[in-house]
Every structure is written in C-alpha cells, then in structure tokens.
Scaffold this motif. Sequence first.
Motif, PDB file in Angstrom:
ATOM      1  N   GLN A  73       0.816  -1.205   0.000  1.00 53.18           N
ATOM      2  CA  GLN A  73       0.000   0.000   0.000  1.00 53.18           C
ATOM      3  C   GLN A  73       0.858   1.268   0.000  1.00 53.18           C
ATOM      4  O   GLN A  73       1.967   1.281   0.546  1.00 53.18           O
ATOM      5  CB  GLN A  73      -0.931  -0.004   1.217  1.00 53.18           C
ATOM      6  N   SER A  74       0.317   2.334  -0.580  1.00 55.32           N
ATOM      7  CA  SER A  74       1.080   3.579  -0.718  1.00 55.32           C
ATOM      8  C   SER A  74       1.441   4.187   0.628  1.00 55.32           C
ATOM      9  O   SER A  74       2.500   4.808   0.776  1.00 55.32           O
ATOM     10  CB  SER A  74       0.291   4.599  -1.554  1.00 55.32           C
ATOM     11  N   GLU A  75       0.587   3.986   1.649  1.00 50.90           N
ATOM     12  CA  GLU A  75       0.877   4.584   2.955  1.00 50.90           C
ATOM     13  C   GLU A  75       2.049   3.899   3.658  1.00 50.90           C
ATOM     14  O   GLU A  75       2.520   4.366   4.690  1.00 50.90           O
ATOM     15  CB  GLU A  75      -0.365   4.556   3.860  1.00 50.90           C
ATOM     16  N   TRP A  76       2.529   2.791   3.114  1.00 50.34           N
ATOM     17  CA  TRP A  76       3.688   2.107   3.696  1.00 50.34           C
ATOM     18  C   TRP A  76       4.996   2.527   3.020  1.00 50.34           C
ATOM     19  O   TRP A  76       6.069   2.069   3.412  1.00 50.34           O
ATOM     20  CB  TRP A  76       3.556   0.594   3.535  1.00 50.34           C
ATOM     21  N   SER A  77       4.926   3.381   2.007  1.00 50.45           N
ATOM     22  CA  SER A  77       6.059   3.525   1.084  1.00 50.45           C
ATOM     23  C   SER A  77       7.084   4.589   1.466  1.00 50.45           C
ATOM     24  O   SER A  77       8.153   4.638   0.863  1.00 50.45           O
ATOM     25  CB  SER A  77       5.538   3.821  -0.322  1.00 50.45           C
ATOM     26  N   ASP A  78       6.759   5.490   2.391  1.00 47.60           N
ATOM     27  CA  ASP A  78       7.701   6.533   2.812  1.00 47.60           C
ATOM     28  C   ASP A  78       8.234   7.328   1.612  1.00 47.60           C
ATOM     29  O   ASP A  78       9.425   7.615   1.514  1.00 47.60           O
ATOM     30  CB  ASP A  78       8.853   5.907   3.595  1.00 47.60           C
ATOM     31  N   GLY A  79       7.326   7.665   0.691  1.00 47.82           N
ATOM     32  CA  GLY A  79       7.712   8.484  -0.453  1.00 47.82           C
ATOM     33  C   GLY A  79       8.183   7.714  -1.663  1.00 47.82           C
ATOM     34  O   GLY A  79       8.369   8.296  -2.737  1.00 47.82           O
ATOM     35  N   LEU A  80       8.401   6.402  -1.543  1.00 45.80           N
ATOM     36  CA  LEU A  80       8.781   5.593  -2.701  1.00 45.80           C
ATOM     37  C   LEU A  80       7.538   5.271  -3.533  1.00 45.80           C
ATOM     38  O   LEU A  80       6.413   5.316  -3.043  1.00 45.80           O
ATOM     39  CB  LEU A  80       9.421   4.275  -2.250  1.00 45.80           C
ATOM     40  N   THR A  81       7.754   4.927  -4.791  1.00 46.79           N
ATOM     41  CA  THR A  81       6.655   4.424  -5.613  1.00 46.79           C
ATOM     42  C   THR A  81       6.200   3.082  -5.049  1.00 46.79           C
ATOM     43  O   THR A  81       7.017   2.263  -4.625  1.00 46.79           O
ATOM     44  CB  THR A  81       7.119   4.249  -7.074  1.00 46.79           C
ATOM     45  N   SER A  82       4.882   2.861  -5.045  1.00 48.90           N
ATOM     46  CA  SER A  82       4.356   1.588  -4.554  1.00 48.90           C
ATOM     47  C   SER A  82       3.477   0.956  -5.624  1.00 48.90           C
ATOM     48  O   SER A  82       2.920   1.635  -6.482  1.00 48.90           O
ATOM     49  CB  SER A  82       3.540   1.798  -3.276  1.00 48.90           C
ATOM     50  N   VAL A  83       3.380  -0.365  -5.554  1.00 45.57           N
ATOM     51  CA  VAL A  83       2.460  -1.115  -6.408  1.00 45.57           C
ATOM     52  C   VAL A  83       1.619  -1.955  -5.459  1.00 45.57           C
ATOM     53  O   VAL A  83       2.117  -2.906  -4.846  1.00 45.57           O
ATOM     54  CB  VAL A  83       3.211  -2.008  -7.414  1.00 45.57           C
ATOM     55  N   GLY A  84       0.345  -1.573  -5.313  1.00 50.10           N
ATOM     56  CA  GLY A  84      -0.490  -2.179  -4.283  1.00 50.10           C
ATOM     57  C   GLY A  84      -1.668  -2.959  -4.830  1.00 50.10           C
ATOM     58  O   GLY A  84      -2.174  -2.681  -5.922  1.00 50.10           O
ATOM     59  N   LEU A  85      -2.069  -3.941  -4.042  1.00 53.08           N
ATOM     60  CA  LEU A  85      -3.254  -4.745  -4.336  1.00 53.08           C
ATOM     61  C   LEU A  85      -4.012  -4.884  -3.021  1.00 53.08           C
ATOM     62  O   LEU A  85      -3.457  -5.356  -2.031  1.00 53.08           O
ATOM     63  CB  LEU A  85      -2.825  -6.111  -4.889  1.00 53.08           C
ATOM     64  N   ASP A  86      -5.266  -4.458  -3.002  1.00 55.40           N
ATOM     65  CA  ASP A  86      -6.037  -4.415  -1.764  1.00 55.40           C
ATOM     66  C   ASP A  86      -6.641  -5.788  -1.464  1.00 55.40           C
ATOM     67  O   ASP A  86      -7.468  -6.293  -2.225  1.00 55.40           O
ATOM     68  CB  ASP A  86      -7.149  -3.360  -1.893  1.00 55.40           C
ATOM     69  N   ASP A  87      -6.216  -6.395  -0.353  1.00 56.29           N
ATOM     70  CA  ASP A  87      -6.762  -7.705   0.004  1.00 56.29           C
ATOM     71  C   ASP A  87      -8.002  -7.625   0.880  1.00 56.29           C
ATOM     72  O   ASP A  87      -8.718  -8.619   1.054  1.00 56.29           O
ATOM     73  CB  ASP A  87      -5.704  -8.571   0.695  1.00 56.29           C
ATOM     74  N   ARG A  88      -8.313  -6.446   1.394  1.00 54.30           N
ATOM     75  CA  ARG A  88      -9.441  -6.311   2.314  1.00 54.30           C
ATOM     76  C   ARG A  88     -10.793  -6.695   1.692  1.00 54.30           C
ATOM     77  O   ARG A  88     -11.587  -7.381   2.347  1.00 54.30           O
ATOM     78  CB  ARG A  88      -9.507  -4.883   2.858  1.00 54.30           C
ATOM     79  N   PRO A  89     -11.117  -6.271   0.459  1.00 54.47           N
ATOM     80  CA  PRO A  89     -12.438  -6.626  -0.092  1.00 54.47           C
ATOM     81  C   PRO A  89     -12.711  -8.122  -0.108  1.00 54.47           C
ATOM     82  O   PRO A  89     -13.849  -8.551   0.109  1.00 54.47           O
ATOM     83  CB  PRO A  89     -12.384  -6.040  -1.514  1.00 54.47           C
TER      84      PRO A  89
END
Length: 339
Positions: A153-169
């Motif tokens: 997730q982007s909120e974990w990235s500390d300014g780096l580019t992130s590629v996220g996939l949401d597992d919550r749904p």
Amino acid sequence: MARRPTIADVARHAGVSRTSVSFALNDRPGIAEETKERILAAAAELGWTPSRPARALSLGKAGAFGLVLARDPDQIGADLFFPAFIAGVEVALGERGDGLMVHLTTPEREESVYERLAADRRVDGVLLTDLRHEDPRPALTHRLGLPAVVVGQSEWSDGLTSVGLDDRPAYVAAVRRLAELGHRRIAHVEGPQEFRHAHRRRSAWEETLGDLGLPPGPVLPGGFTAEGGARATRELLSLAEPPTAIVYGNDLAATAGLSVAQELGVPVPERLSVVGYDDNPLTRYTHPPLSSARADARGWGEAAAQALDRVLAGEEVAHVVLPPAEFIPRASIGPAPRP
C-alpha cells in the motif's frame, strides 16, 4: 569445454584494435561503417556474446533487479505466492535479457545485504516486499541512493513508488458470505502480525464481524505456514464451543487446516467452513475444493518490475493500484451446522 571468445579474439580476427571492437559492439560513433561491419561479422563468426559483468560496466548498469527476502527458505519454497510473483518479475525482465537477483537473509542481517548491493552495484534497483510495521527499508534505500519500489500500500512507502493490491475486499466478502450462511462463530488463523499485510487481513476480518453485529471470534497465530495452520486448527476445534467457520491468512495454512479437520472427524463443510487466501492452483484439488481469495501474484510481480523500470528511467511514477483481491467461494464453505 570450448573457450569463450573474447574481444581480443574478435579484434585479431577482424584485424583491428580492441578499442575499435568495443566501439562497434556498443554501437558508438568513431569508426568507419565498413570497419564496423567487418567487426560485427567477425563477432558473429566466432560466436562472441557479451559477458554480463562487461555489459554492466559498459552500459553503467547491472542488468538485474534485487529481491531480498527475510523469511525461512522452507517457508518460501512451500508458499506458492513467491514463485508466482518472481515469475511475473522475470517476465518483465527476461524480454531484454536482464535478471532478478534473490537474496535470502534474516531480519538481523537485512540492512547489511542492502548496503552490499548498493556498494557493489550488483543491482539497478530493488523490490521491497513483506513490509513490516516501522519498516526501516524505505528510509534505508533513500539513504543508500538505491532505487526501490514498495510492493504494498502507498501509505507504507515513505515516499517511494508503490504497487499495491487491496486484500481487504476479499476478506470482507468472505466473512459476509459466511454470515449469510448462518455462521456466528467465525475464527481467524492469522499470519505474522509484524507484516503489515497480515495485520491488514486480520483487521478486515475483525471490522467486518463488528459491522455485522457478530461477536469477535477466536484468533490464533498460524504464521503463514502449514505447521502453524494445523496447530491453530487443532486448538480451535478443541474449544468447548469451536468455531463453525475459520478464515485463514493464506492457502497453505488453510490446506493444513482442512487436513486436521478430516483427521479429527470434523466434516467440511457440514460442520466447519474453511476459507484461505491466495487462490493458488492447488485449491481446486483439495477435498473439498478450498474457498479462497484470488490475488494475481504473477501480475503483481510484473507490474512491480515495470514500475521500477520507469523509476530507473527517471520518470515520476504515481502509485500503482492493481485490481483488488476477489473472494472465490468453493465447496469448503456451506450453511452453519444446526445446534
């Protein structure tokens, strides 16, 4: 075994200097076209190909991405997520002849591995997986000047580019479906809570129970392993009021849970419904077939490698959001047993 031809061999065969060969093979200006053609013909005739170290030195790049995994090697081999993810990375890199350098280490030695990769210029950039709470790696790669992409997730990235996939749904859909089937005691066998994605899955399970007005079910550690899943299932089924459904942190733990239920004479899904996560190919062949959450691990790896490619090219890369995980119901879930 025949000796590999060198630039000196090509130079001798073409009757030119090694500098001229280097210019021709790297398509640099400064030599006549006729000379260049003669050199290329000599290289082809001798079967010359560039060595990776020489090519890296010439082009100013290593021709490899890095993936550092601070997990037990046996666990990585058993969990089918990583082979699929790595296959996706290799698909993106293989088209141009680059590769992926995988390092297995421990959390205690992790920082030194990144420092060595940066100092030796062994890789052009790294993919950061298994993000932990207060993970030092995004800040570390900033400090080392080592290009990186966060897989999460982007909120974990500390300014780096992130590629996220949401597992919550997928977790929300699984718990809601179990509630629709009449289940009221829905347990969770969680992954290691130091991992942000494992904590995120537990939170989705917990919050959905609350939204539905259901009591919080029992939760036990499973560690994303078969041993942990089996141990937790055995403990849950020995409770005075055992759960009628268990949602696991991954398919490996869930498959072990299925086996324990069968061993204890607890029929699935007649007395126990079981849900995993990852939807690896084996879920279709368990007995009964395992309900799971489909997350495209291979596509995730490919997207992460492509994002790191763009970062290395100097692009401003926005956070990449992939389609969320999807709940896949199968025969391992059914109506809650009657009291």
